[in-house]
Design an enzyme around this catalytic site. Structure first.
Site, short mmCIF file in Angstrom:
data_model
loop_
_atom_site.label_atom_id
_atom_site.label_comp_id
_atom_site.label_asym_id
_atom_site.label_seq_id
_atom_site.Cartn_x
_atom_site.Cartn_y
_atom_site.Cartn_z
N ASP A 1 0.83 -1.21 0.00
CA ASP A 1 0.00 0.00 0.00
C ASP A 1 0.87 1.26 0.00
O ASP A 1 0.56 2.24 -0.67
CB ASP A 1 -0.93 0.01 1.22
CG ASP A 1 -1.83 -1.20 1.26
OD1 ASP A 1 -2.29 -1.63 0.18
OD2 ASP A 1 -2.08 -1.74 2.36
N HIS B 1 -5.36 -3.47 5.40
CA HIS B 1 -4.81 -3.86 4.10
C HIS B 1 -5.91 -4.37 3.18
O HIS B 1 -5.76 -5.40 2.53
CB HIS B 1 -3.72 -4.92 4.30
CG HIS B 1 -3.00 -5.31 3.04
ND1 HIS B 1 -2.37 -4.39 2.22
CD2 HIS B 1 -2.81 -6.52 2.45
CE1 HIS B 1 -1.83 -5.03 1.19
NE2 HIS B 1 -2.09 -6.32 1.30
#
Length: 358
Positions: A195, A222
């Site tokens: 990310d 996530h």
């Protein structure tokens, strides 16, 4: 020219072969060579790393990149299929780490014994139309089994969880370790580095910068809306319009889906995930070495919010997570995003805990 005897040649061949499939050779009685002696001359000192799920789409490039890391002295590759081929292939690279392969559940304990860092990309990948929660029932069981092995064979190792859904698999790992009496919250980390990598890349595109010069903190979790890039805290400092903020946040949150759809059924984000995983693993190893100011984002046991797990910046050291940083000042957009992230994250965490304790 001096001719070496056949016995010497056989012994040298055994030395080369033993680190590729040491247990198979020992079981067949072809060599009495001990594992600790099965390494080439010139092998460097460093850390012992195991990759669980080394033959998969993430595992193979991850194995390749970890073999290139100068901090790794021994690299154990484990999977339930195809490990001998991956091990043979990677072992031919002329870098310092000695590679050993382990195939099937009966060799899991041998793969884990004595490891300093265990990286877990094992599990099935996302396919078009699948959410990370769709993967839950399969991957949850895999992570539970692997963590049971870790608790028995290398309870002091740092554990990096990649297997999705990370928001649930990290809580599963924690419960397994608690049950075994080996739980150390400082050594359990969910890898959310992809990310951050995506955020750095996408922001750099908008700003016309080199991604290596950009650092975007990404907090929360996530998956989807739990991924919260803090664009107000970007380095170098920069301001965005509301349209840019909305666009970047959405693209970062949906980066995984972008790759799944682009691959059109041929897989998920494997190459960029392997790159991000190695970047994070290297940070963990530098922390173990005692390097100062090793700071990365990770999904960890946390008191930053009211949730038991949360992704934020952490400082890595000899004991794993040495310090967890607070979120810092958030703007209105980020505060709203945080509330959405926490609501979604709470359910995913509870799902993992319930699975592990049922």
């Amino acid at each position: 020219m001096k001719q070496h005897g056949g016995g010497d040649a056989s012994h040298r061949i055994a030395r080369i072969s033993a680190h590729l499939d040491p247990h198979k050779l020992q079981m067949e009685g072809k060599t009495s060579l001990e594992l600790q002696n099965c390494r080439a001359k010139g092998g460097s000192s460093g850390f012992k790393v195991a990759i669980l799920g080394a033959s998969g789409g993430i595992g193979q490039p991850l194995s390749l990149l970890m073999k290139m890391n100068p901090l790794v002295s021994v690299l154990h590759l484990y999977d339930v299929a195809n490990t001998p081929g991956v091990t043979s292939d990677v072992s031919h690279m002329d870098t310092g780490a000695v590679v050993r392969g382990f195939l099937g559940s009966q060799q899991l304990e041998n793969a884990l014994t004595g490891m300093d860092l265990v990286i877990i990309p094992a599990g099935v990948p996302r396919k078009p139309g699948m959410t990370r929660d769709d993967l839950f029932n399969i991957n949850a069981g895999i992570v539970k089994t692997l963590c049971e092995g870790i608790s028995k064979c290398c309870p002091d190792a740092i554990v990096n969880i990649i297997s999705n859904p990370v928001n649930s698999t990290v809580p599963i790992a924690a419960e397994v370790f608690k049950k075994a009496g080996t739980y150390d919250p400082k050594k359990l980390l969910g890898v959310t580095m992809l990310d951050v990598v995506r955020a750095n890349t996408f922001v750099a595109e908008v700003l016309g910068l080199d991604p290596r010069e950009v650092d975007v903190p990404v907090v929360g979790g996530h998956a989807g809306v739990t991924i919260l890039p803090l664009l107000s805290q970007i380095k170098p400092p920069c301001s965005f319009t509301s349209e840019e903020t909305a666009y970047l946040t959405s693209r970062i949150q949906n980066g995984g889906t972008e790759v799944v759809e682009a691959k059109a059924g041929a897989g998920s984000a494997t190459l960029s995930m392997a790159y991000a995983a190695v970047k994070f693993a290297d940070a963990c190893l530098r922390g173990l070495r005692g390097d100062a100011d090793v700071i990365k984002c990770a999904f960890v046991p946390s008191v930053v919010t009211e949730l038991p797990f949360f992704a934020s910046k952490v400082r890595l050291g000899r004991n794993g997570v040495e310090e967890i940083y607070t979120l810092g000042p958030l703007n209105e957009f980020e505060r709203a995003g945080l509330e959405m992230a926490k609501k979604e994250l709470a359910g995913s965490i509870e799902k993992g805990i319930s699975f592990a304790t049922k």
